[in-house]
Design a protein around this motif. Sequence first.
Motif, short mmCIF file in Angstrom:
data_model
loop_
_atom_site.label_atom_id
_atom_site.label_comp_id
_atom_site.label_asym_id
_atom_site.label_seq_id
_atom_site.Cartn_x
_atom_site.Cartn_y
_atom_site.Cartn_z
N VAL A 63 1.05 -1.30 0.05
CA VAL A 63 -0.26 -0.07 -0.04
C VAL A 63 0.87 1.16 -0.07
O VAL A 63 2.00 1.17 0.28
N TYR A 64 0.44 2.25 -0.54
CA TYR A 64 1.06 3.44 -0.76
C TYR A 64 0.24 4.84 -0.14
O TYR A 64 -0.76 4.71 -0.23
N LEU A 65 1.37 5.72 0.32
CA LEU A 65 0.71 7.12 0.50
C LEU A 65 1.56 8.21 -0.15
O LEU A 65 2.74 8.48 -0.07
N GLN A 66 0.68 8.65 -1.40
CA GLN A 66 1.35 9.64 -2.19
C GLN A 66 1.00 10.90 -1.66
O GLN A 66 -0.09 11.12 -1.21
N MET A 67 1.99 11.40 -1.28
CA MET A 67 1.95 12.93 -0.56
C MET A 67 2.78 14.08 -1.49
O MET A 67 3.73 13.93 -1.90
N ASN A 68 1.76 14.89 -1.72
CA ASN A 68 2.16 16.04 -2.78
C ASN A 68 1.77 17.49 -2.14
O ASN A 68 1.23 17.50 -1.23
N SER A 69 2.68 18.51 -2.49
CA SER A 69 2.28 19.75 -2.07
C SER A 69 2.80 19.63 -0.64
O SER A 69 2.06 20.20 0.50
N LEU A 70 3.81 19.06 -0.30
CA LEU A 70 4.36 18.89 1.02
C LEU A 70 4.42 20.28 1.87
O LEU A 70 4.90 20.93 1.15
N LYS A 71 4.29 20.29 3.18
CA LYS A 71 4.51 21.57 3.93
C LYS A 71 5.53 21.10 5.10
O LYS A 71 5.41 20.11 5.71
N PRO A 72 6.31 22.12 5.67
CA PRO A 72 7.12 21.91 6.82
C PRO A 72 6.14 21.16 7.73
O PRO A 72 6.52 20.39 8.67
N GLU A 73 5.01 21.52 7.99
CA GLU A 73 4.09 21.07 9.11
C GLU A 73 3.79 19.42 8.84
O GLU A 73 3.10 18.65 9.66
N ASP A 74 4.34 18.78 7.78
CA ASP A 74 3.97 17.42 7.45
C ASP A 74 5.09 16.65 7.98
O ASP A 74 5.13 15.48 7.89
N THR A 75 6.06 17.55 8.52
CA THR A 75 7.29 16.71 9.08
C THR A 75 6.95 15.65 10.04
O THR A 75 6.21 16.28 11.38
N ALA A 76 7.44 14.68 10.05
CA ALA A 76 6.91 13.54 11.11
C ALA A 76 7.40 12.27 10.82
O ALA A 76 8.00 12.18 9.73
N VAL A 77 7.50 11.43 11.65
CA VAL A 77 7.67 9.87 11.54
C VAL A 77 6.38 9.33 11.02
O VAL A 77 5.31 9.53 11.69
N TYR A 78 6.31 8.72 9.94
CA TYR A 78 5.05 8.31 9.28
C TYR A 78 4.89 6.79 9.72
O TYR A 78 5.97 6.01 9.16
N TYR A 79 3.82 6.16 10.05
CA TYR A 79 3.70 4.62 10.47
C TYR A 79 2.37 4.15 9.57
O TYR A 79 1.60 4.76 9.44
N CYS A 80 2.59 2.81 9.33
CA CYS A 80 1.58 2.12 8.69
C CYS A 80 1.06 1.30 9.77
O CYS A 80 1.81 0.60 10.57
N ALA A 81 -0.31 1.08 9.72
CA ALA A 81 -0.83 0.21 10.73
C ALA A 81 -2.04 -0.57 10.08
O ALA A 81 -2.68 -0.33 9.15
N ALA A 82 -2.16 -1.89 10.71
CA ALA A 82 -3.39 -2.84 10.24
C ALA A 82 -4.09 -3.34 11.32
O ALA A 82 -3.74 -3.54 12.35
N GLY A 83 -5.15 -3.89 10.99
CA GLY A 83 -6.21 -4.21 12.11
C GLY A 83 -7.36 -4.56 11.27
O GLY A 83 -7.40 -4.68 10.03
#
Length: 127
Positions: A82-102
């Motif tokens: 699975v993918y997360l396409q991220m466009n028009s990124l902003k400084p406030e998008d800075t973070a550690v990104y996690y994938c989760a399932a359930g």
Amino acid sequence: QVQLVESGGGLVQSGGSLKLSCSTSGSSLTPFSFTNIGWFRQAPGKEREFVAGIMWGTGSKDYADSVKGRFTFFGDRTKNTVYLQMNSLKPEDTAVYYCAAGNLIPERTDSGQYEHWGRGTQVTVSN
């Protein structure tokens, strides 16, 4: 316990794009083996927050208001990813990104309802 593996993070300038990937490791299960997949992020000093989620059965997707129109969540069953396409990124998008399932998650924005997690991938957006 299924290990989810994220990749694709990095350093990008404001306005740029990144595509995060999430797959599984060491298991016959894939992200498509679960009813729900979610993306969350956590910035330094902040709580983990919901970014996007999908329920495979209905195909319905949710996005946090802060990323609507900029991020797209999709999957490729041929690649079990699975993918997360991220466009028009902003400084406030800075973070550690996690994938989760359930499975059978009634409130997909609630991180506590997801059973399996990856270790995260760092996304840094510079000015």
